[in-house]
Design an enzyme around this catalytic site. Sequence first.
Site, mmCIF file in Angstrom:
data_model
loop_
_atom_site.group_PDB
_atom_site.id
_atom_site.type_symbol
_atom_site.label_atom_id
_atom_site.label_comp_id
_atom_site.label_asym_id
_atom_site.label_seq_id
_atom_site.Cartn_x
_atom_site.Cartn_y
_atom_site.Cartn_z
ATOM 1 N N LYS A 42 -38.386 33.605 93.143
ATOM 2 C CA LYS A 42 -38.273 32.488 92.201
ATOM 3 C C LYS A 42 -36.847 31.956 92.293
ATOM 4 O O LYS A 42 -35.927 32.505 91.711
ATOM 5 C CB LYS A 42 -38.554 33.001 90.775
ATOM 6 C CG LYS A 42 -39.189 31.976 89.841
ATOM 7 C CD LYS A 42 -38.324 30.767 89.545
ATOM 8 C CE LYS A 42 -37.304 31.036 88.453
ATOM 9 N NZ LYS A 42 -36.352 29.904 88.314
ATOM 10 N N GLU A 44 -27.890 41.963 88.684
ATOM 11 C CA GLU A 44 -26.538 41.574 89.111
ATOM 12 C C GLU A 44 -26.111 40.464 88.163
ATOM 13 O O GLU A 44 -26.605 39.343 88.267
ATOM 14 C CB GLU A 44 -26.560 41.039 90.544
ATOM 15 C CG GLU A 44 -26.960 42.059 91.580
ATOM 16 C CD GLU A 44 -25.900 43.113 91.802
ATOM 17 O OE1 GLU A 44 -24.731 42.899 91.421
ATOM 18 O OE2 GLU A 44 -26.243 44.169 92.348
ATOM 19 N N CYS A 89 -19.835 34.769 90.413
ATOM 20 C CA CYS A 89 -19.876 35.795 89.355
ATOM 21 C C CYS A 89 -18.672 36.719 89.440
ATOM 22 O O CYS A 89 -18.252 37.289 88.444
ATOM 23 C CB CYS A 89 -21.173 36.581 89.422
ATOM 24 S SG CYS A 89 -21.535 37.200 91.052
ATOM 25 N N GLU A 102 -17.284 34.589 80.601
ATOM 26 C CA GLU A 102 -17.483 34.075 81.943
ATOM 27 C C GLU A 102 -17.706 32.565 81.849
ATOM 28 O O GLU A 102 -18.571 32.100 81.114
ATOM 29 C CB GLU A 102 -18.706 34.726 82.581
ATOM 30 C CG GLU A 102 -18.935 34.200 83.979
ATOM 31 C CD GLU A 102 -20.057 34.914 84.707
ATOM 32 O OE1 GLU A 102 -21.146 35.041 84.131
ATOM 33 O OE2 GLU A 102 -19.830 35.327 85.853
HETATM 34 P P1 ADP Z 1 -27.461 30.471 84.783
HETATM 35 O O1 ADP Z 1 -27.064 30.546 83.342
HETATM 36 O O2 ADP Z 1 -26.394 30.781 85.738
HETATM 37 O O3 ADP Z 1 -28.321 29.296 85.142
HETATM 38 P P2 ADP Z 1 -29.692 32.159 84.394
HETATM 39 O O4 ADP Z 1 -29.540 33.605 84.144
HETATM 40 O O5 ADP Z 1 -30.143 31.283 83.288
HETATM 41 O O6 ADP Z 1 -28.344 31.728 85.014
HETATM 42 O O7 ADP Z 1 -30.674 31.883 85.616
HETATM 43 C C1 ADP Z 1 -30.752 32.676 86.770
HETATM 44 C C2 ADP Z 1 -32.194 32.725 87.219
HETATM 45 O O8 ADP Z 1 -32.973 33.330 86.191
HETATM 46 C C3 ADP Z 1 -32.827 31.363 87.474
HETATM 47 O O9 ADP Z 1 -33.719 31.466 88.567
HETATM 48 C C4 ADP Z 1 -33.583 31.110 86.190
HETATM 49 O O10 ADP Z 1 -34.675 30.229 86.323
HETATM 50 C C5 ADP Z 1 -34.072 32.504 85.851
HETATM 51 N N1 ADP Z 1 -34.419 32.723 84.439
HETATM 52 C C6 ADP Z 1 -33.878 32.147 83.344
HETATM 53 N N2 ADP Z 1 -34.473 32.592 82.224
HETATM 54 C C7 ADP Z 1 -35.432 33.483 82.603
HETATM 55 C C8 ADP Z 1 -36.398 34.299 81.916
HETATM 56 N N3 ADP Z 1 -36.523 34.276 80.590
HETATM 57 N N4 ADP Z 1 -37.195 35.096 82.642
HETATM 58 C C9 ADP Z 1 -37.091 35.142 83.980
HETATM 59 N N5 ADP Z 1 -36.222 34.400 84.686
HETATM 60 C C10 ADP Z 1 -35.395 33.580 84.024
#
Ligand code: ADP
Length: 490
Positions: A183, A258, A292, A393
Amino acid sequence: MAEHAHSERFDSQMFIGGQWVDAVSGATFDSINPATGAVIATVPRGDVNDVGRAVAAARDAFDSGRWGQATSERERSRLLFAIAEEVRRERDALAELEVLDCGKLLADARADIDEVAFMFEYYAGWATKLAGDIPPVGPHAMSLIVNEPVGVCGLIVPWNYPMLMAAQKVAPALAAGCTVVLKPAEQTPLTALRLASIVERVGVPAGVFNVVTGFGVEAGEPMLTDPRVDKISFTGSLAVGRHIQRTCADQLKRVTLELGGKSPNIIYADASLAEAISGTCSGVFGNQGEVCSAGSLVLVERSIYENVISQLAEVASEIRLGSGLDPDVTMGPLVSSAQRDRVQGYVASAPSDGARCLYAGDLPSDPRLTEGFFVPPSIWEVDDLAPRIAREEIFGPVMTVTPFESVDDAIRLGNSTEYGLAAAIWTSDIKKALTTARAIRAGVVWVNDSQPAPSESMWGGYKQSGVGRELGPYALDAYLEKKHIYINLS
Ligand code: ADP
């Protein structure tokens, strides 16, 4: 190549069970070039139904033995080498696509894609070397410890190194014999889809590698709760990482996380200053600060402090913002308007929070880039680490600088963060380097450098920066179960 030369579109379906498909709902979303704000692709907006199809395909590919235990290790290895070869063949196109989708510099994107190819080669080698063990258990029995793939893996990746982060999970997972559902981040789905077409072309069996595009809650979350998924590997924010750990606990899914960082960058007075200044700046401002492990918490020994801050500002003032495709540009846009607003929010509240601005750069002057998501680099002086910009961060080109008095003081300040991903130490004294490196509670410590992460080495965080390790042989552990077979010989 100039940005405006790109009117090309990269629309794509997603890849499930060896087929290119739309979302079951028919919904789509746009991917945007962050340098110009232009739509460059429309892709399917996957949700629980699409994840269900992808997980079913991955489960079937695993359970039927099209991959994993019933596929020979040599065959897995051969296919991973073939993927690497195709990535190298498409290197320039992939790098350009990465720039258009996430905004980074072309030279950096090329380095990412080269590392992606190497990553597949590296784990192609490992696929045939996952030997077990035969511990001695006395004359009347025999114990075999064998490695087996963990099963179906949900791989959720971020937008700052889209293809590299995908490869970092996909390559060891496939080498270990797992099947996967990838994903990509909603901001940057395009290189993951290109990877799918490569995987298809080289002849990886259907269902082994699937890509579902979409938003986190719609296309990521369903993988956390689907009982047919054995393992989640995630790279992203602390908040989502915590949520994943909690949600996966119900089914005791294996989890590798990570997460973020607030990494100290310690400059001792005996450091080679030219190297330290340039390495410190690239360690914070490289990839627009969307890293990161960015060494954004800069700690400088008091006796060289004034000299260092003026040199840091001088190097920062040479940074030129613009499109990542322009060879004269040294900093691209942030990935999205949301990320730009978030970083600008930190910068706007910094003065009232007790930080003093030492340097702030300019936005690009090119009128074609006025819709881009640019944030100029800035450097802030903080006496203690109380202000938010020194604790949280930011994921943008924002550096804080703080003086310290002694090795103990540097270690205390360096360990004051809740994170523990990385640290950089600049010194010519080997004892000081090693004393500090051992005392800092972080998974990666660079001495006289910042940011290198060779695929053969190791990556991962202490404290709030994650769970588990990636890269090198360590990543394989994340995709393997160990089984003990005991044979009674008496
Ligand atoms: P950022 O804040 O850097 O965008 P995120 O942690 O929100 O980082 O996103 C990193 C990845 O996790 C993306 O692929 C995002 O779509 C996915 N993601 C965000 N929320 C969820 C969730 N509740 N469950 C699974 N994947 C998620």
